[in-house]
Design a protein around this motif. Sequence first.
Motif, PDB file in Angstrom:
ATOM      1  N   SER A   7       0.810  -1.216   0.000  1.00  0.00           N
ATOM      2  CA  SER A   7       0.000   0.000   0.000  1.00  0.00           C
ATOM      3  C   SER A   7       0.850   1.275   0.000  1.00  0.00           C
ATOM      4  CB  SER A   7      -0.937   0.007   1.211  1.00  0.00           C
ATOM      5  OG  SER A   7      -0.201  -0.096   2.419  1.00  0.00           O
ATOM      6  N   THR A  68     -12.984   1.280   3.408  1.00  0.00           N
ATOM      7  CA  THR A  68     -12.250   0.032   3.536  1.00  0.00           C
ATOM      8  C   THR A  68     -10.912   0.350   4.203  1.00  0.00           C
ATOM      9  OG1 THR A  68     -11.098   0.218   1.408  1.00  0.00           O
ATOM     10  CG2 THR A  68     -13.296  -0.816   1.405  1.00  0.00           C
ATOM     11  N   ARG A  70      -8.034  -0.395   3.141  1.00  0.00           N
ATOM     12  CA  ARG A  70      -7.098   0.080   2.114  1.00  0.00           C
ATOM     13  C   ARG A  70      -7.328   1.564   1.822  1.00  0.00           C
ATOM     14  NH1 ARG A  70      -4.170  -3.185  -0.856  1.00  0.00           N
ATOM     15  NH2 ARG A  70      -5.580  -4.955  -0.541  1.00  0.00           N
ATOM     16  N   GLU A  71      -8.594   1.964   1.755  1.00  0.00           N
ATOM     17  CA  GLU A  71      -8.899   3.387   1.542  1.00  0.00           C
ATOM     18  C   GLU A  71      -8.420   4.224   2.722  1.00  0.00           C
ATOM     19  OE1 GLU A  71     -13.002   2.826  -1.120  1.00  0.00           O
ATOM     20  OE2 GLU A  71     -13.101   3.093   1.064  1.00  0.00           O
ATOM     21  N   ASP A 198      -7.566  -8.836   5.438  1.00  0.00           N
ATOM     22  CA  ASP A 198      -8.486  -8.504   4.347  1.00  0.00           C
ATOM     23  C   ASP A 198      -8.676  -6.994   4.298  1.00  0.00           C
ATOM     24  OD1 ASP A 198     -10.390  -8.363   2.387  1.00  0.00           O
ATOM     25  OD2 ASP A 198     -11.961  -9.431   3.504  1.00  0.00           O
ATOM     26  N   GLY A 200      -9.600  -5.113   2.115  1.00  0.00           N
ATOM     27  CA  GLY A 200     -10.740  -4.655   1.329  1.00  0.00           C
ATOM     28  C   GLY A 200     -12.017  -4.556   2.143  1.00  0.00           C
ATOM     29  N   ARG A 201     -11.983  -5.021   3.390  1.00  0.00           N
ATOM     30  CA  ARG A 201     -13.167  -4.940   4.244  1.00  0.00           C
ATOM     31  C   ARG A 201     -13.333  -3.525   4.785  1.00  0.00           C
ATOM     32  NH1 ARG A 201     -13.302  -9.700   8.610  1.00  0.00           N
ATOM     33  NH2 ARG A 201     -15.423  -8.881   8.867  1.00  0.00           N
TER      34      ARG A 201
END
Length: 256
Positions: A7, A68, A70-71, A198, A200-201
């Motif tokens: 990331s 998420t 990642r965001e 995960d 993306g959660r």
Amino acid sequence: MALAGESRTSVFMVLQAALAALLTRLGAGDDIPLGTPVAGRGDDAVDQVVGFFVNTLVLRTDTSGDPTFRELLDRVRDTDLSAYDHQDLPFEHLVDVLSPTRSLSHNPLFQVLLSLDTTQQDALAALATTGLGVRLLDVTTGVAKLDLALELAEHRDADGTPAGLVGAAEYSADLFDEGTVALLVERFLRLLAALVADPGRRIGEVDVLSSRELDRVLVEWNDTPRSPVDRTFADYVAEHAADRPDHLAVESADEP
């Protein structure tokens, strides 16, 4: 570390994002300011000066919109890089300029601190090469400076292989007891593990409570059986109306 590299963030940023997500989930809002110590000699003029150069940086984390993980990491990276560009600005000067409402009961601008020491073992290894016997000693003043401080350090095996993190929590005994802080750390580790596995959660999708806590809330605390009754809701309304015939029953706008 793998997620940090993927990331384009740092391990500290991953920890910061997870801690901010936890505080949001626990009701602290979606604008989470965390303090962190920064040290270094960014100015060549102090290269020959003896002393410990350290400052406190306030990092704000925007967790709004249930992003998420990642965001959230993207937000943290952008905010932190901008903040690190101004890390030499003294914390005391920042407080003077912003002039927040001061209170003797808590620190200004932030009340939770997160630190990650990535050089501790390197420094010990360097000293060991001189032939000195070196070991770490825990030094404590017995007084917490903040509401809560999580102080972490990278740990490595004898061959230098990364072996996780070690750390401690310092807290104000006026606000927390040992059991509460231990529970908070457990939730932090649980949330961190789930989000790293995960990314993306969404941060709101991960269970903060353990299965035991969920069972207590959903089953034990709701174990309140009552004997069935034959009366209906309409029966209770009729009884109430008979007892108070002059009371207003229904109101629409300004008309009873």
